[in-house]
Write an enzyme that holds these catalytic residues in place. Structure first.
Site: not given
Lengths: 344, 213
Positions: A16, A19, A66, A137
């Site tokens: 993360c 980001k 995410d 996907g």
């Protein structure tokens, strides 16, 4: 192929921490709007973890996406962590995940297909634990590996748990130990201990499912999951949007091993600095705080725990039933002006 | 004067720190410079150098940051011969090569000096800390452990002296476990709460260590 067994070398950033900076996002989204639709119960205008769309009287769809670059070197584990992280936003809203679609950017020329296979196996294992179906996907051939999911969940429209509705007198619970960003930085610097890495990996790999399932039973009033903006960044959203003060009892924050040592050595992800710059002013007494403490509470987390605001008298029973040793009451909610107060 | 330069611009964290670490371990230099192009890299490298016993300084250059540290123990440094002798027999773990910048590390593991008369011991410690403020050559680090941490509380007789030393750049590390154990963490009046890792690193670092019994 330089070093095929080091997945983390296939990205400049990790987890993360990759980001976009919060200032950038705020600037880009500020003032954007769309036509009002009565079915939209939560969208990008707030700082909710996921969007919510009502599809019938008693059912709303919870949607989130995410994906991120590798945070660990083992492909199976990376897949598992990416899946747990993607599912987390659904749990944070009080929802139940039902289906997922995969998002993949893969360096076809540099990494063997066996790696992709292992990543998918790890992810499927976690999706199975979450009783969530993988529907499909989309893939892109890309120099930097990235992997994650768009996830759909369901919830009763009256049972949405938002992040801006804590009440004065509530207790604040955090359900995972802090420090994955710092430990990942130490890992990249080849200075992380085996124990620290193992504990961080186990935490990131663990679903927030059990904590999420207990939210309604213990009358949780607000919840968010701790990810890229760090504990203080996500607390700031909860505080600012509710107007309550959140009091953080810093000695009670559950920590991964050696996190403070790595911080003292300067093994601090760049994301920490972005987070701190953006939200430092929300911490009313930040001038009195040790810089190491600030680095800790702004450490960007990957697949972090849930931060839950619930009636104080329910806190112990919640922790007892959750039965996770790295979960802890870390603070309280008070009336105030929408800030964070550190309490040593 | 041997100079070693690292250009760590355009490198993502933690690579600038890694380059610096490698240079400390492998390169022979008197002056090390690290050029970085962002604040996180500057902060991380400075913190790492400080943690390694150096006193980094930085300046801004056309939007980049140049971090410099000096080391006096270059293997064939002429200066080494002319260095002052180490003082006194109290140096319990003599530094392997040379003084770290900023002087010795002093370990204070009690709220008094010596085992005899208690009140006398307290006066001696107070006197010692005051005398430090009067010296030209100050220690680099003061480490407070066990009942020594009481010296750093807000009602300590030595509070002003310690604050003065801290303002002059002496690093004051206070054992966090000890503060917790005695239950006085919230009364800390001076110094930085530290951990065993940092304290051990400092005791085993290049600076000479003085400790009182």
């Amino acid at each position: 192929m330089t070093n095929p067994d080091k997945l983390t070398t296939y990205s400049r950033f990790s987890g993360c921490g990759a980001k976009l900076g919060p200032q950038v996002l705020d600037k880009a989204l500020c003032g954007l709007s769309q036509p009002e639709r009565p079915e939209v119960l939560a969208d990008f205008k707030g700082s909710e973890d996921a969007g919510v769309y009502r599809i019938s009287e008693d059912t709303a769809l919870v949607q989130t996406v995410d994906f991120f670059p590798p945070i660990v070197d083992d492909p199976y584990l990376f897949g598992a962590i990416a899946a747990a992280n993607s599912l987390s936003d659904i749990y944070a809203m009080g929802g139940r995940p039902v289906s997922a679609v995969n998002i993949l950017c893969y360096p076809e020329e540099d990494l063997p297909v066996e790696y992709l296979r292992k990543i998918m196996e790890g992810a499927l294992q976690v999706l199975e634990e979450a009783e969530t179906a993988l529907l499909g996907g989309h893939s892109v051939n890309d120099k930097e590996l990235k992997f994650g999911f768009a996830v759909n969940g369901v919830i009763h429209p009256d049972q949405i748990i938002r992040n801006n509705t804590p009440r004065p007198g509530d207790s604040l619970i955090l359900t995972k130990a802090l420090g994955t960003g710092t430990i990942n930085t130490a890992l990249r610097a080849e200075m992380a201990s085996e124990e620290a890495v193992k504990r961080a990996e186990a935490g990131m790999r663990r679903l927030n499912r059990k904590a999420g399932a207990l939210l309604h039973k213990y009358e949780a009033r607000a919840c968010t999951d701790i990810t890229g903006f760090g504990l203080a960044g996500h607390m700031a959203e909860m505080a600012l949007d509710s107007g309550c003060n959140l009091i953080l009892n810093t000695p009670q924050i559950p920590l991964l091993p050696e996190v403070y040592d790595y911080i003292a050595m300067g093994l601090i992800p760049a994301g920490t600095y972005n987070n701190r710059t953006f939200r430092l002013a929300c911490i009313k007494n930040h001038q009195e705080a040790a810089p190491e403490l600030l680095d800790l509470i702004f450490d960007p987390q990957t697949s972090g725990g849930l931060l839950i605001s619930l009636p104080a008298e329910k806190a112990q029973a919640f922790l007892d039933e959750l039965d996770q040793e790295d979960a802890s009451v870390i603070g309280t909610v008070a009336e105030g002006e929408g800030g964070i107060i550190l309490n040593a | 004067m041997k100079k070693f330069e690292i250009d760590a611009r355009k490198l993502d964290c933690p690579k600038p720190l890694l380059r610096t670490k490698k240079a400390l371990a492998e390169e022979d230099f008197n002056l090390l410079t690290v050029l970085v192009d962002n604040v996180p890299a500057r902060e991380n490298v400075c913190r790492f150098l400080k943690h390694s016993g150096f006193t980094p300084q930085w300046s801004e250059q056309d939007g980049d940051f140049l971090i410099t540290v000096q080391r006096e123990d270059s293997a064939d440094s002429d200066a080494a011969a002319g260095k002052p002798e180490k003082s006194a027999a109290e140096v319990t773990s003599p530094s392997p090569q040379a003084e770290a910048p900023g002087g010795k590390t002093v370990l204070i593991a009690s709220n008094r000096i010596g085992l005899g008369e208690k009140e006398l011991g307290k006066l001696l410690l107070k006197g010692y800390l005051y005398t430090l403020t009067q010296l030209d050559e100050m220690p680099g680090t003061l480490i407070f452990m066990n009942s020594g941490v009481k010296t750093c509380l807000d009602d300590s007789d030595s509070l002003e002296d310690l604050r003065l030393l801290e303002s002059r750049g002496v690093e004051i590390l206070v054992c966090g476990t000890c503060l917790e154990f005695i239950g006085v963490r919230e009364r800390l009046g001076v110094g930085r709460v530290s951990n065993m890792y940092e304290i051990t690193s400092s005791l085993h670092g290049p600076a000479g260590v003085i400790s009182f019994t």
